[in-house]
Scaffold this active site. Structure first.
Site, PDB file in Angstrom:
ATOM      1  CE  LYS A 122      23.137 -26.186   6.620  1.00  0.00           C
ATOM      2  NZ  LYS A 122      24.060 -25.077   6.512  1.00  0.00           N
ATOM      3  N   GLY A 141      32.406 -18.424  17.184  1.00  0.00           N
ATOM      4  CA  GLY A 141      31.141 -18.269  16.454  1.00  0.00           C
ATOM      5  C   GLY A 141      30.942 -19.329  15.385  1.00  0.00           C
ATOM      6  CD  GLU A 165      26.495 -25.484  -6.220  1.00  0.00           C
ATOM      7  OE1 GLU A 165      26.918 -26.328  -5.407  1.00  0.00           O
ATOM      8  OE2 GLU A 165      26.333 -25.730  -7.420  1.00  0.00           O
ATOM      9  CG  ASP A 201      25.221 -28.618   8.853  1.00  0.00           C
ATOM     10  OD1 ASP A 201      24.482 -27.766   8.355  1.00  0.00           O
ATOM     11  OD2 ASP A 201      26.403 -28.814   8.479  1.00  0.00           O
ATOM     12  CE  LYS A 249      26.224 -28.315   5.238  1.00  0.00           C
ATOM     13  NZ  LYS A 249      27.368 -27.917   6.052  1.00  0.00           N
ATOM     14  N   GLY A 252      28.843 -25.082   1.157  1.00  0.00           N
ATOM     15  CA  GLY A 252      29.042 -23.627   1.013  1.00  0.00           C
ATOM     16  C   GLY A 252      29.475 -23.189  -0.377  1.00  0.00           C
ATOM     17  N   GLY A 261      30.485 -19.369   5.668  1.00  0.00           N
ATOM     18  CA  GLY A 261      30.975 -17.991   5.734  1.00  0.00           C
ATOM     19  C   GLY A 261      30.243 -17.107   4.735  1.00  0.00           C
TER      20      GLY A 261
HETATM   21  P1  NAP Z   1      21.734 -16.006  10.308  1.00  0.00           P
HETATM   22  O1  NAP Z   1      22.992 -15.237  10.266  1.00  0.00           O
HETATM   23  O2  NAP Z   1      21.227 -16.514  11.597  1.00  0.00           O
HETATM   24  O3  NAP Z   1      20.617 -15.120   9.612  1.00  0.00           O
HETATM   25  C1  NAP Z   1      19.292 -15.522   9.545  1.00  0.00           C
HETATM   26  C2  NAP Z   1      18.480 -14.355   9.008  1.00  0.00           C
HETATM   27  O4  NAP Z   1      17.135 -14.774   8.866  1.00  0.00           O
HETATM   28  C3  NAP Z   1      18.483 -13.131   9.928  1.00  0.00           C
HETATM   29  O5  NAP Z   1      18.572 -11.965   9.171  1.00  0.00           O
HETATM   30  C4  NAP Z   1      17.132 -13.210  10.624  1.00  0.00           C
HETATM   31  O6  NAP Z   1      16.600 -11.949  10.972  1.00  0.00           O
HETATM   32  C5  NAP Z   1      16.297 -13.836   9.532  1.00  0.00           C
HETATM   33  N1  NAP Z   1      15.162 -14.543  10.106  1.00  0.00           N
HETATM   34  C6  NAP Z   1      15.179 -15.564  10.966  1.00  0.00           C
HETATM   35  N2  NAP Z   1      13.926 -15.925  11.283  1.00  0.00           N
HETATM   36  C7  NAP Z   1      13.110 -15.080  10.619  1.00  0.00           C
HETATM   37  C8  NAP Z   1      11.719 -14.902  10.555  1.00  0.00           C
HETATM   38  N3  NAP Z   1      10.919 -15.667  11.290  1.00  0.00           N
HETATM   39  N4  NAP Z   1      11.229 -13.950   9.747  1.00  0.00           N
HETATM   40  C9  NAP Z   1      12.043 -13.165   9.032  1.00  0.00           C
HETATM   41  N5  NAP Z   1      13.380 -13.278   9.055  1.00  0.00           N
HETATM   42  C10 NAP Z   1      13.893 -14.218   9.845  1.00  0.00           C
HETATM   43  O7  NAP Z   1      21.824 -17.294   9.327  1.00  0.00           O
HETATM   44  P2  NAP Z   1      22.839 -17.527   8.150  1.00  0.00           P
HETATM   45  O8  NAP Z   1      24.119 -18.040   8.716  1.00  0.00           O
HETATM   46  O9  NAP Z   1      22.879 -16.378   7.237  1.00  0.00           O
HETATM   47  O10 NAP Z   1      22.187 -18.804   7.420  1.00  0.00           O
HETATM   48  C11 NAP Z   1      21.052 -18.659   6.619  1.00  0.00           C
HETATM   49  C12 NAP Z   1      20.785 -19.980   5.898  1.00  0.00           C
HETATM   50  O11 NAP Z   1      21.924 -20.340   5.132  1.00  0.00           O
HETATM   51  C13 NAP Z   1      20.521 -21.177   6.816  1.00  0.00           C
HETATM   52  O12 NAP Z   1      19.617 -22.053   6.203  1.00  0.00           O
HETATM   53  C14 NAP Z   1      21.891 -21.840   6.910  1.00  0.00           C
HETATM   54  O13 NAP Z   1      21.829 -23.215   7.217  1.00  0.00           O
HETATM   55  C15 NAP Z   1      22.387 -21.623   5.508  1.00  0.00           C
HETATM   56  N6  NAP Z   1      23.835 -21.652   5.371  1.00  0.00           N
HETATM   57  C16 NAP Z   1      24.597 -20.836   6.118  1.00  0.00           C
HETATM   58  C17 NAP Z   1      25.976 -20.875   5.968  1.00  0.00           C
HETATM   59  C18 NAP Z   1      26.862 -19.945   6.749  1.00  0.00           C
HETATM   60  O14 NAP Z   1      28.082 -20.018   6.576  1.00  0.00           O
HETATM   61  N7  NAP Z   1      26.342 -19.088   7.599  1.00  0.00           N
HETATM   62  C19 NAP Z   1      26.563 -21.766   5.050  1.00  0.00           C
HETATM   63  C20 NAP Z   1      25.740 -22.573   4.281  1.00  0.00           C
HETATM   64  C21 NAP Z   1      24.376 -22.515   4.438  1.00  0.00           C
HETATM   65  P3  NAP Z   1      17.315 -10.975  12.036  1.00  0.00           P
HETATM   66  O15 NAP Z   1      18.641 -10.614  11.424  1.00  0.00           O
HETATM   67  O16 NAP Z   1      16.421  -9.806  12.137  1.00  0.00           O
HETATM   68  O17 NAP Z   1      17.459 -11.756  13.291  1.00  0.00           O
HETATM   69  N1  HSE Z   2      27.606 -25.289  10.545  1.00  0.00           N
HETATM   70  C1  HSE Z   2      27.986 -25.510   9.188  1.00  0.00           C
HETATM   71  C2  HSE Z   2      29.440 -25.963   9.164  1.00  0.00           C
HETATM   72  C3  HSE Z   2      27.796 -24.235   8.393  1.00  0.00           C
HETATM   73  O1  HSE Z   2      30.123 -25.885  10.189  1.00  0.00           O
HETATM   74  O2  HSE Z   2      29.902 -26.451   8.141  1.00  0.00           O
HETATM   75  C4  HSE Z   2      27.685 -24.439   6.916  1.00  0.00           C
HETATM   76  O3  HSE Z   2      26.620 -25.248   6.546  1.00  0.00           O
END
Ligand code: NAP
Ligand code: HSE
Length: 432
Positions: free
Chosen positions: A111, A193, A135, A207, A211, A140, A308
């Site tokens: 986002k 976390g 999406e 954040d 959105k 999420g 998640g």
């Molecule tokens: P995360 O767990 O921190 O994972 C990020 C991944 O990207 C890791 O595998 C990391 O590599 C890789 N990465 C970071 N910088 C990089 C680089 N310079 N080159 C190559 N790879 C790189 O993040 P996430 O929670 O999955 O979130 C990913 C995206 O989804 C974000 O935009 C977030 O806002 C969005 N999102 C997340 C959630 C959620 O619930 N987590 C919900 C909605 C949207 P390493 O593993 O090797 O460190």
């Molecule tokens: N930090 C965000 C939240 C993750 O708490 O909703 C999903 O975008």
């Protein structure tokens, strides 16, 4: 007679964290289901992350590894670039641009990237005949982008509202249920976390503001204007506010509201009081809720997990499967060149306000505060003093409808009365 099988849709996956591994698991677990529903397979060809040696909770042995996500985006053997790294600059932006330039469709959960660069990326993609889907970036696992761009496409949208940051909702509801102060619950959220690497993205409302700006662009056919979102975080909300709001029949939520008014586009992501018995008021824990109001449909309420591994990967894969099915919509529901430049409303729609403050407990103190409100054109609806704290008196005022500017003027005047202790808390009471 032999039938020609449509080849599988080939994806390059950048990011193997929470969301990326979730995507791998769904592709592996549901290969047959995906093929049956799309009429072709979806296969991961290559992946990228920072650390090739990191232990990850999925079998990646069948995929090529790319050290550089830009190189992954440019690979000739992928059709779709899936960006789940995060960050609005650096590799996420560069690789997304590279993917579009080399003829790939893009699916992203990012986002921040789209709130900052959505228009430019959408223009580039559409000029190249490519598609960007996002999406997972908003709420999420809730299919809110699909609801807006497809299910509600025939509506003039009136208002889009919602709780779109699960961490903030967790903190606010936990403060109430456990009677704990903000700082203690913030620490709990950190240990669980729930917080982003930069917690201000969550508790500062950024954040959720990202959105909201994306929903707003689709709902009102306007260019993404994140800079125009009025942002206020939850860091100043105390357990006293939570309890006083509850006494009055309200809950405090970090609430996003976007609406097109006669004064322009209003977008705000601020802590608000909402009725305790409303769907938004009853929302507990890390769950998200988005309320969509259209002229033909009326009000739609969508509720579900906003973050998640499973929920977010579910939304990413819904986009990937749409591409596999040949469903190709413009990024923001209409061609990016047709998106209007929004005029930002300078003042938000008037509302009743909750004002909590501490005054010196001496004769005439309340009268001075009432005079300031009157001079700023703000009318008082209810006023209560809650006993004493030594020489101080906690006071709660509920106003009739007033603008944010009027409230700010009144609060600025409070400082000159000589009876105010600390800073007052001012929260909108939202009609939902
Ligand atoms: P995360 O767990 O921190 O994972 C990020 C991944 O990207 C890791 O595998 C990391 O590599 C890789 N990465 C970071 N910088 C990089 C680089 N310079 N080159 C190559 N790879 C790189 O993040 P996430 O929670 O999955 O979130 C990913 C995206 O989804 C974000 O935009 C977030 O806002 C969005 N999102 C997340 C959630 C959620 O619930 N987590 C919900 C909605 C949207 P390493 O593993 O090797 O460190
Ligand atoms: N930090 C965000 C939240 C993750 O708490 O909703 C999903 O975008």
């Amino acid at each position: 007679m032999s039938q020609t099988q449509t080849p599988a849709l080939r994806i390059g996956l950048a990011g193997l964290g929470t969301v990326g591994i979730g995507v791998v698991k769904i592709v592996q677990r549901h290969a047959a289901l995906i093929a049956a529903r799309t009429g072709r397979g979806v296969e991961i060809v290559a992946v990228s992350a920072r650390d090739p040696k990191k232990q990850r909770d999925a079998d990646l042995s069948g995929y090529a590894w790319e050290t550089d996500p830009v190189a992954l985006a440019r690979r000739p053997d992928i059709d779709v670039f899936v960006e789940v790294m995060g960050g609005h600059e650096g590799p996420a932006r560069l690789a997304t641009e590279a993917a579009i330039a080399s003829g790939k469709d893009v699916v992203t959960a990012n986002k921040a990237l789209l709130a900052h660069h959505g228009l430019g990326l959408a223009l580039a993609a559409e000029a190249a005949g490519r598609v960007i889907r996002f999406e997972a970036a908003v709420a999420g696992g809730i299919p809110v982008i699909k609801a807006l761009t497809e299910g509600l496409a025939a509506n003039q949208m009136r208002r889009v509202m919602g709780v779109m940051n699960g961490t903030c909702n967790y903190i606010l509801t936990r403060m109430q249920s456990a009677g704990l102060p903000y700082e203690a619950v913030f620490e709990e959220a950190r240990q669980l976390g729930y917080l982003e690497a930069d917690p201000n993205l969550d508790v500062g409302g950024i954040d959720a503001g990202h959105k909201l700006s994306l929903l707003s662009a689709i709902a009102f056919g306007t260019r993404v204007s994140f800079d125009a979102v009025e942002l206020e975080g939850i860091g100043a909300i105390s357990i006293d506010d939570i309890n006083l709001a509850a006494d009055m029949g309200y809950r405090i939520k970090l609430l996003g509201v976007a609406q097109m008014t006669g004064r322009g586009l209003e977008q705000r992501m601020t802590p608000c009081l909402v009725p305790a018995d409303s769907p938004l008021g009853q929302l507990q824990g890390g769950t998200n809720m988005v309320v969509l109001e259209g002229d033909a449909v009326g009000q739609i309420v969508l509720r579900g997990p906003g973050a998640g591994e499973g929920p977010t990967a579910s939304a990413v894969m819904a986009d990937v499967m749409d591409l596999a099915r040949g469903i190709r919509l413009p990024t923001f529901g209409q061609p990016a060149v047709t998106l209007a430049t929004p005029i930002a409303a300078k003042t938000a729609t008037p509302a009743a306000w909750y004002l909590r403050m501490t005054l010196l407990d001496k004769p005439g103190a309340l009268a001075k505060i009432a005079t300031c409100l009157g001079e700023a054109g703000v009318s008082i609806d209810q006023m209560r003093q809650y006993g004493h704290q030594g020489a101080n008196a906690p006071v709660l005022i509920v106003t009739h409808k007033a603008t944010r500017d009027d409230i700010d003027h009144a609060v600025a005047r409070f400082a000159g009365t000589g009876v105010l202790v600390g800073a007052p808390v001012a929260l909108r009471i939202e009609e939902v």
